[in-house]
Write a protein that holds these residues in place. Structure first.
Motif, short mmCIF file in Angstrom:
data_model
loop_
_atom_site.label_atom_id
_atom_site.label_comp_id
_atom_site.label_asym_id
_atom_site.label_seq_id
_atom_site.Cartn_x
_atom_site.Cartn_y
_atom_site.Cartn_z
N TYR A 30 0.81 -1.22 0.00
CA TYR A 30 0.00 0.00 0.00
C TYR A 30 0.85 1.28 0.00
O TYR A 30 0.30 2.38 -0.03
N CYS A 31 2.16 1.14 0.04
CA CYS A 31 3.02 2.31 0.09
C CYS A 31 3.19 2.95 -1.29
O CYS A 31 3.38 2.26 -2.29
N ALA A 32 3.15 4.28 -1.32
CA ALA A 32 3.45 5.02 -2.55
C ALA A 32 4.94 4.88 -2.85
O ALA A 32 5.74 4.57 -1.95
N ARG A 49 9.94 3.73 -1.18
CA ARG A 49 9.36 2.43 -0.87
C ARG A 49 10.42 1.34 -0.82
O ARG A 49 10.36 0.45 0.03
N TRP A 110 -3.01 8.75 3.98
CA TRP A 110 -3.45 8.00 2.81
C TRP A 110 -3.85 8.97 1.70
O TRP A 110 -4.49 9.98 1.95
N LYS A 118 -3.11 4.85 -1.31
CA LYS A 118 -1.69 4.61 -1.09
C LYS A 118 -1.22 5.40 0.13
O LYS A 118 -1.67 6.51 0.39
#
Length: 270
Positions: A30-32, A49, A110, A118
């Protein structure tokens, strides 16, 4: 609460839960690409990331499996961003080789994207003086004041002989260890006692049981008494227990209950 806020609140809780169960890849998914990560360790200030994934991979090898207790989360959002702030306890699972516990605070930001939500910013910290984490450690190896209190409480809870007596359906008297009661719910003029091993219908009123348990169980509602040691999280306007049970909290009692729980788990300086 807006739908987007509720979804991100639940997703944040899942990210933290799975991370402490050593499933760091769920969070990374879910990380940008340019996520900012500020951790509790001295050198955890990272800006991509790939670097964060390397850090999480290293941590997963060292941290014991843990779970969250007494979690509280708040959400604020606009058209494109949602900020989740949280306060919770991290406690080592019973399967771990040793016991440690810590209070933590977190902030997750988010962002709505074409690929879905993200994480563009994560920040986790511990209260000053609670944990001593040296640069090379991924998890504290010393016990803080709060962990010490929790350990003493846990020993007390497991050895406490406090009991409550109640008349069961066949008319006989039964005894229940207070330390094993999750909650009591009123059922008309009678009650249901939910313990760690199951539920039991009793003929006593909830007011009668409340007199017996004293401060060991908290009245969150006129129909519910709850063991605070089994509360996993609190939010407007409900609490969630460690077994997933959700119980309502009246709006007028929410702030009072929140303050009571905060006081219960606050460490006063000597």
């Amino acid at each position: 609460m807006k739908k987007f806020e509720t979804e991100m609140l639940n997703l944040t809780y899942e990210c933290l839960t799975r991370y402490w169960q050593k499933d760091y890849k769920f969070v990374i998914s879910y990380c940008a690409k340019e996520v900012i990560w500020c951790g509790a360790r001295q050198d955890e200030f990272m800006l991509s990331r790939e670097v964060v994934e390397d850090d999480f991979r290293t941590n997963a090898k060292e941290i014991p499996p843990c779970h969250l207790l007494n979690a509280e989360f708040l959400a604020k959002s606009n058209a494109s961003l949602c900020v989740i702030t949280g306060n919770y306890r991290v406690v080592t699972d019973e399967s771990a080789d040793f016991f440690l516990q810590a209070q933590q605070r977190c902030t997750f930001v988010w962002e709505k994207t074409k690929e879905g939500p993200k994480i563009c910013h994560m920040h986790i910290s511990n209260p000053i003086g609670e944990l001593k984490i040296v640069k090379e450690e991924a998890f504290p190896n010393t016990i803080g004041k709060m962990a010490h209190r929790y350990l003493i409480n846990e020993i007390h809870r497991r050895t406490d002989s406090g009991r409550v007596s109640a008349c069961i359906e066949n008319g006989s008297l039964a005894f229940f260890e207070i330390s094993k009661i999750l909650f009591v719910s009123a059922l008309g003029k009678e009650c249901v006692i939910q313990t760690t091993s199951g539920e039991k219908f009793v003929k006593n009123s909830i007011s009668d049981l409340q007199k017996q348990v004293g401060d060991n169980l908290i009245a969150i509602h006129r129909s519910y008494l709850v063991n605070p040691e089994f509360i996993r999280s609190i939010q407007r306007y409900q609490i969630t227990l460690v077994d997933g049970t959700e119980l309502p909290v009246p709006q007028r009692k929410y702030n009072e209950l929140r303050q009571k729980l905060m006081k219960l788990y606050t460490i006063e300086e000597d």
